[in-house]
Design an enzyme around this catalytic site. Structure first.
Site, PDB file in Angstrom:
ATOM      1  N   ASP A  68      -6.881  -1.680   4.059  1.00 13.59           N
ATOM      2  CA  ASP A  68      -6.364  -2.466   4.056  1.00 13.59           C
ATOM      3  C   ASP A  68      -6.847  -3.573   4.582  1.00 13.59           C
ATOM      4  O   ASP A  68      -6.094  -5.016   4.276  1.00 13.59           O
ATOM      5  CB  ASP A  68      -4.561  -1.931   3.970  1.00 13.59           C
ATOM      6  CG  ASP A  68      -4.485  -0.736   3.921  1.00 13.59           C
ATOM      7  OD1 ASP A  68      -4.903  -1.140   2.540  1.00 13.59           O
ATOM      8  OD2 ASP A  68      -3.616  -0.015   3.930  1.00 13.59           O
ATOM      9  N   ASP A  80       1.074  -1.228  -0.158  1.00 15.03           N
ATOM     10  CA  ASP A  80      -0.199  -0.050  -0.114  1.00 15.03           C
ATOM     11  C   ASP A  80       0.970   1.351  -0.142  1.00 15.03           C
ATOM     12  O   ASP A  80       1.875   1.148   0.578  1.00 15.03           O
ATOM     13  CB  ASP A  80      -1.131  -0.080   1.465  1.00 15.03           C
ATOM     14  CG  ASP A  80      -1.740   0.901   1.649  1.00 15.03           C
ATOM     15  OD1 ASP A  80      -2.736   1.545   0.407  1.00 15.03           O
ATOM     16  OD2 ASP A  80      -1.819   2.443   2.291  1.00 15.03           O
ATOM     17  N   ASP A  89      -1.583  -0.060   6.335  1.00 14.40           N
ATOM     18  CA  ASP A  89      -1.763   0.236   7.508  1.00 14.40           C
ATOM     19  C   ASP A  89      -3.221   1.061   8.247  1.00 14.40           C
ATOM     20  O   ASP A  89      -3.000   1.348   9.424  1.00 14.40           O
ATOM     21  CB  ASP A  89      -0.797   2.059   8.036  1.00 14.40           C
ATOM     22  CG  ASP A  89      -0.890   2.633   6.981  1.00 14.40           C
ATOM     23  OD1 ASP A  89      -1.402   2.538   6.072  1.00 14.40           O
ATOM     24  OD2 ASP A  89      -0.371   3.947   7.017  1.00 14.40           O
TER      25      ASP A  89
END
Length: 504
Positions: A242, A2, A238
């Site tokens: 996600d 990410d 984080d």
């Protein structure tokens, strides 16, 4: 990966504000902090906006539409000024309204900036639907800060055969530019998943490197598709968006500074929230797996041949040919001491194959050689007049020597520590065989002796049996190599047969 919090350090700053015609009666520099006060959102984007535009008091609102990863926007309907929407331009603006600003959006996105549109309408929010006549009054250009160590970390993965892919909810052009600056290979292969069907997401999962405008569900689909393609997938993230992907990945890594939900579902949390810690994590994982694998080979070799000898003893209605004290050499000199040292040794070699298959492939040849030697000794018992003690002597010494050859294969390639380890263990083995036959309850190789317990005379091993032992010891290592090569030989022959049949 990410993007936010891994490639970038999670800090954002407003680089520029492009203003357009504003009929709302509320200036941009006041509209944004007023929206922030009403939304009460705390995220990286809101922090960057507050840093640029400051804070202000709330004013009366009719409705609020909070930000979500699916909508990629938030909106507030003020009683006096109408509706303001803030988010990704292609989600906030529709039709001609988006075409009017697309040049500025794409120009800044290609330069690696995150672009947020502020739009206004005199219409009302109905449920979760915005007015259809929203017009842009400003574009806010936000800069992500790339982690200084991200380039080195990504280069580490690149040199270790790991394909790095970036998944983000941002504009794919922005993400691609940042990925390219971070040194990710094929970062120019990017795609937007906005409005894409699940079937298409699965189809393109392995064709692109950078994925933009990705929803939480699409992140999960990408992970699933890569796993189904035979890849082992690790996911770093984080945020709450996600979580689905983190749960689906073979290994999930969260940042300590990220959301609590992301930390709770992850296998691993980087307590320093530092992406550059990943090489250390990978190296430690490799050390553990490789060392446990090598130690397991030693343990499993003994387990397999012990099990097989037990079956032979049961079928032949005889006794187990090795006593507990005779296993002392294998337990301590082949397994115990080497395992302790090998488990602590640094090892950053890339992990290949399946753990259990790797262990069985390397443990089975040694175990089978021990069983083969034992069957040869049993077969020659009437020919060479081998009694029970002599049989145990031949089996124990040949089994321990074969186990030493397994240790030799495990220790290769040699370094200084492994050379010393093998030399010491082998010397202790030879010393034990020559000096302590009474303790191990077998015949001496070079002289008769009296047992310390009963005072009974134990003659040395006869010459013909000694020669048999020498032959078994000489054949142990070559025979292990032959046994180890049998599966590959069979597989090759089967392939040749299938190819010939296919050509008929």
């Amino acid at each position: 990966l990410d993007k936010t919090g891994t490639i970038t350090d999670g800090t954002m700053a407003v680089k520029n504000v492009i203003e357009y015609v504003n009929p709302s009666g509320l200036p941009v520099k006041k509209a944004i902090p007023t929206m922030m006060a009403s939304l009460e959102e705390k995220n990286l984007t809101s922090e960057a906006l507050e840093q640029k535009f400051g804070t202000t008091k709330k004013i009366k609102t009719n409705d609020i539409l909070p930000f979500s990863s699916a909508r990629k926007l938030s909106a507030v309907e003020f009683e006096k000024y109408g509706t303001f929407a803030l988010g990704a331009p292609e989600f906030v603006l529709k039709g001609e309204a988006y075409k009017a600003v697309i040049h500025d959006v794409e120009k800044n996105a290609k330069d690696g900036y995150r672009v947020i549109a502020l739009a206004h309408s005199k219409g009302q929010i109905e449920g979760d639907k915005l007015p259809s006549d929203l017009e842009a009054i400003a574009l806010i250009i936000i800069e992500d800060t790339i982690r200084p160590d991200a380039i080195l970390t990504i280069d580490y993965f690149k040199t270790h055969g790991v394909d790095v892919k970036v998944i983000s909810g941002d504009n794919p052009m922005t993400v691609a530019h940042i990925s390219k600056r971070a040194g990710i290979v094929d970062a120019d292969k990017y795609v937007s998943l906005d409005g894409m069907s699940d079937k298409d997401v699965i189809r393109i999962a392995d064709k692109y490197t950078v994925f933009g405008r990705v929803s939480p569900t699409q992140k999960k689909l990408l992970i699933q598709s890569m796993k189904q393609a035979g890849r082992t997938v690790a996911m770093t993230g984080d945020g709450v968006n996600d979580i689905l992907a983190l749960k689906e990945a073979d290994t999930s890594i969260a940042m300590a500074s990220g959301s609590e939900a992301a930390r709770n579902v992850s296998h691993l949390v980087l307590m320093d929230s530092n992406f550059s810690s990943m090489p250390k994590v990978v190296n430690e994982g490799r050390r553990v797996i490789n060392n446990v694998q090598r130690v397991a080979i030693l343990f499993l070799t003994k387990t397999i041949f012990s099990f097989m000898l037990s079956i032979i003893a049961i079928l032949s209605k005889g006794s187990y040919p090795i006593t507990t004290s005779q296993l002392f050499m294998i337990d301590f000199l082949v397994i115990g001491i080497p395992s302790f040292i090998l488990a602590l040794e640094p090892n950053t070699n890339q992990v290949k194959g399946k753990f259990l298959i790797n262990v069985l492939k390397r443990a089975m040849p040694g175990a089978l050689v021990v069983v083969i030697n034992t069957l040869i000794i049993f077969a020659l018992t009437p020919v060479l007049n081998i009694d029970k003690t002599q049989s145990s002597t031949l089996i124990v010494i040949s089994a321990t020597f074969t186990a030493m050859m397994v240790l030799l294969r495990v220790l290769r390639p040699f370094n200084a520590l492994r050379k010393v380890l093998f030399a010491v263990m082998f010397t202790l083995f030879v010393t034990a065989v020559i000096v302590f036959p009474d303790f191990f309850e077998f015949n001496s190789l070079w002289k008769d002796y009296y047992t310390t317990g009963t005072g009974q005379l134990v003659p040395r091993l006869p010459v013909d049996q000694f020669l048999l032992l020498v032959v078994l010891l000489q054949a142990a290592y070559p025979l292990m190599s032959i046994v180890a090569g049998i599966p590959g030989f069979i597989s090759k022959q089967i392939k040749n047969i299938l190819m010939k049949l296919a050509n008929i």
